[in-house]
Design an enzyme around this catalytic site. Structure first.
Site, PDB file in Angstrom:
ATOM      1  CG  HIS A  16      -2.250  -0.696   0.983  1.00  0.00           C
ATOM      2  ND1 HIS A  16      -3.424  -0.431   0.298  1.00  0.00           N
ATOM      3  CD2 HIS A  16      -2.394  -2.105   1.452  1.00  0.00           C
ATOM      4  CE1 HIS A  16      -4.342  -1.425   0.454  1.00  0.00           C
ATOM      5  NE2 HIS A  16      -3.739  -2.356   0.750  1.00  0.00           N
TER       6      HIS A  16
ATOM      7  CE  LYS B  37      -6.480  14.075  -0.126  1.00  0.00           C
ATOM      8  NZ  LYS B  37      -6.445  12.813  -1.149  1.00  0.00           N
ATOM      9  NE  ARG B  38      -4.565  10.269   9.782  1.00  0.00           N
ATOM     10  CZ  ARG B  38      -4.279   9.432  10.786  1.00  0.00           C
ATOM     11  NH1 ARG B  38      -5.155   8.119  10.967  1.00  0.00           N
ATOM     12  NH2 ARG B  38      -3.638   9.343  11.831  1.00  0.00           N
TER      13      ARG B  38
ATOM     14  CE  LYS C 289      -2.766  11.013   3.023  1.00  0.00           C
ATOM     15  NZ  LYS C 289      -3.251  10.072   1.761  1.00  0.00           N
TER      16      LYS C 289
ATOM     17  CE  LYS D 286     -14.323   6.383  -0.615  1.00  0.00           C
ATOM     18  NZ  LYS D 286     -13.425   6.577   0.824  1.00  0.00           N
TER      19      LYS D 286
ATOM     20  CB  THR E 290     -10.316   4.894  -2.080  1.00  0.00           C
ATOM     21  OG1 THR E 290     -10.084   5.509  -0.860  1.00  0.00           O
ATOM     22  CG2 THR E 290      -9.381   3.706  -2.575  1.00  0.00           C
TER      23      THR E 290
END
Length: 843
Positions: free
Chosen positions: A376, A567-568, A573, A679, A675
């Site tokens: 992952h 998101k986290r 990110k 969405k 993901t």
């Protein structure tokens, strides 16, 4: 609930009115549970009592199907799939169950007739937050898809007493509170004490007559709790089995000699701490003893359970118990969700050679044919490496087995690449150095017949960089399986208005075959369809604005662009890049308040790992920017910044349908897949993103003109890494310089001017994730976004293109590929008989 809302909800997934008899039966079931299960009447019942009565009434519809499904598996003896994951980010279960069983219409109508607001009751359910983010939510989507495809599948994991922490924002800072999700009980689970399994830790090994025994261990018991996982309208109900730690009932006699019986009872908690809490670190290897114990606890309990089921299965001959493991790989496929369950490899080896007394070669062949491994992440800090000393202390027998596996593996490498000692060092499972460590990813690759990445770009990177040596040696093992999401929860459940608009145009087959959405392409220019999509989006935005105004006390302009990044919180990110853009927009308004400006409401949500200082600083900065922006009368409704407190699955279900712009802005080559991006795309949000993770494949599906791509490619990132100087970009770009100087000078933190010096220092002197290099490109893309938002028809046409090209990103497609290419099982399209229509046979 208003009549119009009630009517809208009745249409979700069923598009019709429930039968009078069904509604009457459901009301009777609800009242029966209120009376007999909760021992209440309507005079004293609380809202929570009503929720629990509703949950039990819905569960009644599951039970017959659940039993029947398991009987069907017993009688047909298919190859079973076992998904091993330390995380399952399930969220809420009630609405999802109603949707998948096709009973939402009758539930809605029954509660309406009883004078209860079903939406209020749904809000009372605590999220099952047994995961950190993407990995755990993916596991939950996979369970839904495996049941919907009719696979004989089981999810194994841990029943944490406390899930991912509840995030509170106090004075702009994240504060963690425990997530006591079980405090009111969990109506969806069934304890199975009869299947309790012993788990050993510590001790030592001894050799006798050529055999090794693991002795003097400390025993803990694993008790399973089963939760039903219904497929979509196919009467299949699979099982998620989560293990809870229980101490043994006996005491060491020394306790009685010491006379401290009370302390002996109190000390039982130590054993039960194993499943007390989910580790809240995302993409970081913890390396703690308790974490190792959690991982081993889950895999040994699950493997013992798998073997029990394998031995006792009915399989077409008179022998009631299988006595050989020859067919084990033909009857069991075990998927390792990242390296967290990788101890399953030495554990199954231990069972086969120590307990079942099998020869090493035969046992190893069974193991490789049974296991498959999903990687992952390629972030170095996320790859698990266990200290040898810790393994020797907690799991001495397993360390011996790992050494043996590695010795044989090194012999293979040496045969293949004679004299290449550097390659042997790189490929060893045992990493030498000051502190010897076991590389769990290497163990997983060696012990599995398939290794997969989770997006095309990610798989390419693991083959070309982090696991290149293994790919050279075992190219046949490596595959790609691009992640997906379940369209049931992430469209049908969370966005009934959009589901309805789609179904009006192309029917309802898309719920189980998302590729059907391609049919929407012929309606891209349909004026009425464009208007219906716009209306749905506006209603979703109004609903979210109402919710957030209540939560945050900030008035939101529902005609503004809803620009969302959820998101986290992690440096890779790049929420900081988003923060710099906010500051630039703010400065532009302040510089010329009369200049044309496309209004935006920028929302950021996500949790930071409690020990991750920089991530928590980023949250503080975003809240500090929000305080300045939102209170400035000159800015007014043009710009608002909102931090979404305690982002979780149930909040995502409100946020995602209301999104105009989805931010997927990680540095190219760092996000495995993502993901959330899928969405938003499915719900008609346009994406601004880098060519990273699944964004690459999203662009391929929808076309470059329907996504806002910016920034460096993976190749450009690699080329720039040597000699990268972030200060060059800071000096060259006036807007960027102003924003960073404001952060540095305390403009957003007047009471503590030095609050964000660490962030500025990181940006100007390190900038590991190259925000400053991508900043100009990001701003240019954001300008294109604003320009398009002023043309509602063109914007909506791109939204429709996004929805129409989402088909690839269904987890049904992903699981279909796992089934065919890795597990060697066939989806079962046959709808199982409804247990209410046909008597249940005895197994």
């Amino acid at each position: 609930m208003a009549q119009s809302d009630h009517e809208k909800r009745k249409q979700i997934s069923v598009r019709g009115i429930a039968g009078i008899e069904d509604v009457s039966n459901f009301k009777a079931s609800f009242n029966r549970h209120l009376h007999y299960t909760l021992v209440k009447d309507r005079n004293v019942a609380t809202q929570r009592d009503y929720y629990i009565a509703l949950a039990h009434s819905v569960r009644d519809h599951l039970v017959g199907r659940w039993i029947r499904t398991q009987q069907y598996y017993y009688e047909t003896d298919p190859k079973r799939v076992y998904y091993l994951s330390l995380e399952y980010y399930i969220g809420r279960t009630l609405t999802n169950t109603m949707v998948n069983l096709g009973i939402q219409s009758q539930c809605d109508e029954a509660l309406y007739q009883l004078g209860l607001n079903i939406e209020e009751l749904e809000e009372l359910e605590d999220d099952a937050g047994l995961g950190n983010g993407g990995l755990g939510r993916l596991a939950a989507c996979f369970l839904d898809s495996m049941a919907t495809l009719g696979l004989a599948a089981y999810g194994y994991g841990i029943r944490y007493d406390y899930g991912i922490f509840t995030q509170k924002i106090k004075d702009g800072h994240q504060v963690e509170e425990p997530d006591d999700w079980l405090r009111y009980g969990n109506p969806w689970e069934k304890a199975r004490p009869e299947y309790t399994i012993p788990v050993n830790f510590y001790g030592r090994t001894e050799k006798k007559d050529g055999k090794v025994k693991w002795v003097d261990t400390k025993v803990v018991f694993a008790m399973p709790y089963d939760s039903p996982t219904p497929g979509y309208k196919n009467n299949t109900v699979n099982t998620m089995r989560l293990w809870s730690a229980k101490s043994k009932n006996s005491f060491d006699l020394t306790f009685f000699n010491d006379g401290d019986y009370v302390q002996a009872v109190l000390d039982r908690n130590v054993a039960e701490n194993i499943t007390r809490v989910l580790y809240p670190n995302d993409n970081v290897c913890e390396g703690k003893e308790l974490r190792l114990k959690q991982e081993y606890f889950m895999v040994t309990a699950s493997l013992q359970d798998i073997i029990r089921r394998f031995k006792s299965s009915k399989f077409g001959c008179r022998d009631p118990v299988r006595t050989t493991f020859d067919t084990f790989p033909d009857k069991a496929a075990i998927q390792l969700n990242d390296t967290h369950p990788a101890m399953a490899i030495p554990e199954l080896m231990r069972i086969l050679i120590d307990v079942e007394e099998m020869e090493w070669e035969k046992a190893w062949d069974i193991i490789v044919r049974t296991f498959a491994y999903t990687n992952h992440t390629i972030l170095p800090e996320a790859l698990e490496r266990w200290p040898v000393g810790l393994l020797e202390y907690v799991l001495p027998r397993h360390l011996e087995i790992i050494y043996e596996i590695n010795m044989r593996h090194m012999e293979e490498v040496s045969k293949r690449y004679p004299g290449d000692f550097d390659r042997m060092r790189r490929m060893s499972i045992v990493e030498e150095g000051d502190h010897k460590r076991i590389n769990m990813a290497h163990l997983s690759i060696v012990g599995a017949h398939a290794v997969n990445g989770v997006a095309a770009i990610h798989t390419g990177l693991i083959k070309s960089s982090v696991f290149r040596d293994f790919y050279d040696m075992y190219p046949e093992k490596f595959q790609n399986k691009t992640n997906g999401i379940t369209p049931r929860r992430w469209l049908l459940l969370c966005n009934p208005g959009l589901s309805d608009a789609i179904a009006d145009k192309i029917g309802e087959e898309w719920t189980t075959d998302l590729s059907q959405l391609r049919k929407l392409e012929q309606h891209v220019s349909d004026k009425a369809f464009i208007m219906s999509i716009q209306q749905v989006k506006q209603e979703n935005k109004m609903k979210l604005a109402q919710y957030l105004e209540k939560q945050n006390g900030v008035h939101i302009n529902v005609n503004s662009m809803f620009d969302i990044q959820v998101k986290r919180i992690h440096e890779y990110k790049r929420q900081l890049l988003n923060a710099l853009h906010m500051i630039c927009l703010y400065n532009r308004i302040k510089k010329d308040p009369s200049a044309p400006f496309v209004p935006r409401t920028i929302m950021i949500g996500g949790k930071a790992a409690p020990g991750y200082h920089t991530a928590k600083q980023i949250i503080h900065l975003i809240n500090s920017i929000a305080r300045v922006v939102n209170s400035d009368p000159i800015v007014g409704d043009k710009l608002k910044v909102i931090f979404l407190e305690n982002y979780r699955v149930s909040l995502a279900e409100k946020v995602i349908p209301a999104c105009d712009l989805s931010e997927q802005i990680s540095l190219a080559g760092t996000e495995a897949s993502g993901t959330g991006n899928m969405k938003f795309m499915l719900n008609g949000g346009l994406t601004i993103g880098t060519l990273d993770g699944a964004n690459v494949e999203m662009r391929e599906e929808m076309g470059d003109e329907n996504i806002f791509i910016f920034g460096m490619t993976v190749e450009e990132v690699q080329a720039r890494k040597d000699g990268y100087n972030p200060r060059e970009f800071y000096e060259k770009n006036a807007e960027l310089k102003q924003a960073i100087d404001q952060i540095q000078g305390g403009f957003f933190s007047p009471n503590d001017p030095g609050a964000f010096h660490d962030i500025v220092n990181s940006l100007l002197n390190h900038d590991t994730y190259m925000l400053l290099a991508d900043f100009e490109s990001y701003l240019a893309a954001q300008s294109r976004v604003s320009e398009l938002f002023t043309k509602p028809r063109e914007w909506t046409m791109k939204c429709i293109h996004n929805i129409a090209s989402s088909g690839k990103f269904s987890s049904d497609r992903t699981i279909g590929e796992y089934a065919k290419d890795i597990w060697d099982v066939q989806p079962n399209p046959v709808k199982l008989p409804d247990p209410h229509e046909e008597p249940v046979r005895k197994a």
